[in-house]
Design a protein around this motif. Structure first.
Motif, PDB file in Angstrom:
ATOM      1  N   LEU A   1       8.665   5.466   6.923  1.00 26.27           N
ATOM      2  CA  LEU A   1       7.687   5.148   5.894  1.00 26.27           C
ATOM      3  C   LEU A   1       8.336   4.196   4.903  1.00 26.27           C
ATOM      4  N   LEU A   2       7.694   3.056   4.667  1.00 26.64           N
ATOM      5  CA  LEU A   2       8.231   2.045   3.762  1.00 26.64           C
ATOM      6  C   LEU A   2       7.191   1.760   2.689  1.00 26.64           C
ATOM      7  N   SER A   3       7.629   1.696   1.439  1.00 30.13           N
ATOM      8  CA  SER A   3       6.743   1.365   0.342  1.00 30.13           C
ATOM      9  C   SER A   3       7.493   0.445  -0.610  1.00 30.13           C
ATOM     10  N   ASN A   4       6.835  -0.650  -0.985  1.00 30.88           N
ATOM     11  CA  ASN A   4       7.498  -1.639  -1.833  1.00 30.88           C
ATOM     12  C   ASN A   4       6.500  -2.165  -2.864  1.00 30.88           C
ATOM     13  N   VAL A   5       6.951  -2.294  -4.113  1.00 25.32           N
ATOM     14  CA  VAL A   5       6.156  -2.899  -5.175  1.00 25.32           C
ATOM     15  C   VAL A   5       7.028  -3.944  -5.851  1.00 25.32           C
ATOM     16  N   ASP A   6       6.479  -5.150  -6.000  1.00 24.49           N
ATOM     17  CA  ASP A   6       7.206  -6.237  -6.654  1.00 24.49           C
ATOM     18  C   ASP A   6       6.296  -6.842  -7.726  1.00 24.49           C
ATOM     19  N   ARG A   7       6.848  -7.017  -8.914  1.00 25.16           N
ATOM     20  CA  ARG A   7       6.107  -7.633 -10.016  1.00 25.16           C
ATOM     21  C   ARG A   7       6.848  -8.883 -10.461  1.00 25.16           C
ATOM     22  N   THR A   8       6.078  -9.958 -10.626  1.00 27.59           N
ATOM     23  CA  THR A   8       6.653 -11.224 -11.088  1.00 27.59           C
ATOM     24  C   THR A   8       5.801 -11.738 -12.249  1.00 27.59           C
ATOM     25  N   ASP A   9       6.461 -12.030 -13.361  1.00 24.92           N
ATOM     26  CA  ASP A   9       5.757 -12.579 -14.517  1.00 24.92           C
ATOM     27  C   ASP A   9       5.636 -14.082 -14.379  1.00 24.92           C
ATOM     28  N   THR A  10       4.426 -14.585 -14.568  1.00 20.54           N
ATOM     29  CA  THR A  10       4.166 -16.018 -14.546  1.00 20.54           C
ATOM     30  C   THR A  10       3.521 -16.411 -15.873  1.00 20.54           C
ATOM     31  N   VAL A  11       3.292 -17.670 -16.061  1.00 17.45           N
ATOM     32  CA  VAL A  11       2.652 -18.162 -17.275  1.00 17.45           C
ATOM     33  C   VAL A  11       1.244 -17.570 -17.402  1.00 17.45           C
ATOM     34  N   ALA A  12       0.543 -17.405 -16.285  1.00 17.03           N
ATOM     35  CA  ALA A  12      -0.827 -16.903 -16.292  1.00 17.03           C
ATOM     36  C   ALA A  12      -0.899 -15.379 -16.383  1.00 17.03           C
ATOM     37  N   GLY A  13       0.199 -14.686 -16.166  1.00 12.14           N
ATOM     38  CA  GLY A  13       0.214 -13.225 -16.184  1.00 12.14           C
ATOM     39  C   GLY A  13       1.121 -12.684 -15.086  1.00 12.14           C
ATOM     40  N   THR A  14       0.997 -11.389 -14.841  1.00  8.01           N
ATOM     41  CA  THR A  14       1.855 -10.712 -13.868  1.00  8.01           C
ATOM     42  C   THR A  14       1.199 -10.682 -12.490  1.00  8.01           C
TER      43      THR A  14
ATOM     44  N   LYS B 160       1.404  -8.856  -8.925  1.00 10.95           N
ATOM     45  CA  LYS B 160       1.919  -7.605  -8.367  1.00 10.95           C
ATOM     46  C   LYS B 160       1.629  -7.579  -6.864  1.00 10.95           C
ATOM     47  N   VAL B 161       2.672  -7.342  -6.073  1.00 14.72           N
ATOM     48  CA  VAL B 161       2.546  -7.246  -4.618  1.00 14.72           C
ATOM     49  C   VAL B 161       2.958  -5.834  -4.208  1.00 14.72           C
ATOM     50  N   GLU B 162       2.042  -5.140  -3.525  1.00 15.97           N
ATOM     51  CA  GLU B 162       2.325  -3.794  -3.026  1.00 15.97           C
ATOM     52  C   GLU B 162       2.206  -3.787  -1.511  1.00 15.97           C
ATOM     53  N   GLU B 163       3.150  -3.099  -0.862  1.00 13.81           N
ATOM     54  CA  GLU B 163       3.099  -2.983   0.596  1.00 13.81           C
ATOM     55  C   GLU B 163       3.447  -1.559   0.990  1.00 13.81           C
ATOM     56  N   ASP B 164       2.614  -0.972   1.830  1.00 14.59           N
ATOM     57  CA  ASP B 164       2.862   0.349   2.402  1.00 14.59           C
ATOM     58  C   ASP B 164       2.818   0.211   3.916  1.00 14.59           C
ATOM     59  N   THR B 165       3.897   0.654   4.573  1.00 14.62           N
ATOM     60  CA  THR B 165       4.024   0.494   6.015  1.00 14.62           C
ATOM     61  C   THR B 165       4.474   1.797   6.644  1.00 14.62           C
ATOM     62  N   LEU B 166       3.857   2.135   7.767  1.00 15.25           N
ATOM     63  CA  LEU B 166       4.261   3.273   8.584  1.00 15.25           C
ATOM     64  C   LEU B 166       4.651   2.730   9.950  1.00 15.25           C
ATOM     65  N   ILE B 167       5.828   3.122  10.420  1.00 20.65           N
ATOM     66  CA  ILE B 167       6.290   2.765  11.757  1.00 20.65           C
ATOM     67  C   ILE B 167       6.578   4.071  12.491  1.00 20.65           C
ATOM     68  N   GLY B 168       5.934   4.263  13.622  1.00 18.53           N
ATOM     69  CA  GLY B 168       6.129   5.480  14.401  1.00 18.53           C
ATOM     70  C   GLY B 168       6.397   5.146  15.852  1.00 18.53           C
ATOM     71  N   GLU B 169       7.084   6.050  16.514  1.00 15.98           N
ATOM     72  CA  GLU B 169       7.425   5.827  17.916  1.00 15.98           C
ATOM     73  C   GLU B 169       7.556   7.158  18.630  1.00 15.98           C
ATOM     74  N   VAL B 170       7.077   7.197  19.872  1.00 14.26           N
ATOM     75  CA  VAL B 170       7.261   8.351  20.755  1.00 14.26           C
ATOM     76  C   VAL B 170       7.696   7.806  22.106  1.00 14.26           C
ATOM     77  N   ASP B 171       8.794   8.347  22.637  1.00 15.07           N
ATOM     78  CA  ASP B 171       9.348   7.891  23.914  1.00 15.07           C
ATOM     79  C   ASP B 171       9.637   9.069  24.829  1.00 15.07           C
ATOM     80  N   ALA B 172       9.357   8.891  26.101  1.00 15.49           N
ATOM     81  CA  ALA B 172       9.819   9.810  27.135  1.00 15.49           C
ATOM     82  C   ALA B 172      11.097   9.209  27.706  1.00 15.49           C
ATOM     83  N   THR B 173      12.109  10.046  27.936  1.00 13.46           N
ATOM     84  CA  THR B 173      13.386   9.559  28.468  1.00 13.46           C
ATOM     85  C   THR B 173      13.685  10.237  29.798  1.00 13.46           C
ATOM     86  N   TRP B 174      14.458   9.526  30.611  1.00 12.21           N
ATOM     87  CA  TRP B 174      14.908  10.055  31.893  1.00 12.21           C
ATOM     88  C   TRP B 174      16.371   9.684  32.078  1.00 12.21           C
TER      89      TRP B 174
END
Length: 161
Positions: A10-23, A25-39
């Motif tokens: 589970l990955l979650s990231n928030v980035d804020r950057t101030d500019t002349v026009a205002g702030t 804000k970039v938010e990202e939420d990511t889920l990475i899942g995996e299921v494997d059968a092995t032999w």
């Protein structure tokens, strides 16, 4: 000789950057899942072949002060094939290398993973792992080509039964 591997990130990231026009804000939420059968190739072999599914579910929101806000999301479900080998380093330590590839143009163009870990079995069937991992995807979403790569140190808890 048969096994099952599950992995969830589970990955979650928030980035804020101030500019002349205002702030901005970039938010990202990511889920990475995996299921494997092995032999396992043989009783004494350290080589395992694997076949499984890897899922990427990601949502990004960009809040902009002057322009309209932007939201996008993607879900990729990919078959993967790979192999891993495990070598003992004494009674309680093991070294594992793994590589896999998937996608094959079905949902993603390609997804791949490579990692090496050192595992310490502190009690029977339970261990701690530390290593390095690279995980990547190449896919198209809403007409945009995406090339996602995650790499860095890996720490985990492993259970075997």
């Amino acid at each position: 000789r048969w096994g099952l591997i599950g992995d969830l990130d589970l990955l979650s990231n928030v980035d804020r950057t101030d500019t002349v026009a205002g702030t901005v804000k970039v938010e990202e939420d990511t889920l990475i899942g995996e299921v494997d059968a092995t032999w396992r190739a043989g009783e004494g072999s350290s080589l395992q072949f694997l076949l499984g599914l890897r899922v990427l579910d990601s949502e990004q929101d960009i809040d902009r002060p002057v322009l309209p806000d932007v939201s996008t999301s993607t879900t990729q479900v990919d078959p993967i094939v790979g192999a891993q080998g495990t070598w003992p380093l004494g009674d309680r330590f093991r070294f594992r290398l793994r590589g896999d590839v998937g996608g094959f143009g079905l949902d993603s163009e390609i997804t791949y993973q490579m990692f090496g870990v050192l595992a310490w079995e502190f009690v029977p069937h339970w261990g701690l792992t530390a290593g390095y991992r690279m995980l990547g995807w190449e896919f198209e979403s809403d007409g945009v080509d995406n090339d996602l790569r995650l790499s860095g140190l890996l720490f985990g808890l492993a259970a075997s039964f």
